[in-house]
Design a protein around this motif. Structure first.
Motif: not given
Length: 118
Positions: A3, A25-27
């Motif tokens: 994201q 953000s995220g992976s």
């Protein structure tokens, strides 16, 4: 998926500067490269600058020498320093990320508007 949230756009006079930021953000562990893109009204979205995991960079010819892409790995953030801005730089600027070797793997954000005008 990654994201992305862009910020830092605005209205600037020709010859001025802006610094854009993009937070991921995220992976984030899957990120191989970051890219800044821009889309002007009625035109396609173009890749403006890219920075790779190893630190290498590449730029669109029309921004070479004026724009600089950089990143802060600790903050999962990439920046685009834009100097000597021209009216033709006016566009919505987006960032995205790539997984190896060249597949976009981020969710497109809302972008940030850059307007260069006197």
């Amino acid at each position: 998926q990654v994201q992305l949230v862009e910020s830092g756009g605005g209205l600037v006079q020709p010859g001025g500067s802006l610094r854009l930021s993009c937070v991921a953000s995220g992976s984030v562990g899957s990120i191989y490269a970051w890219g800044w893109f821009r889309q002007a009204p009625g035109k396609e979205r173009d890749l403006v600058a890219r920075i790779f995991r190893g630190g290498g960079t590449s730029y669109l010819d029309s921004v070479k020498g004026r724009f600089t892409i950089s990143r802060d790995n600790a903050k999962n953030t990439v920046y685009l320093q834009m100097n000597s801005l021209k009216p033709e730089d006016t566009a919505v600027y987006y960032c995205n990320t790539y997984r190896y070797p060249s597949t976009l793997n981020g969710a497109w954000g809302q972008g940030t508007q850059v307007t260069v005008s006197s």
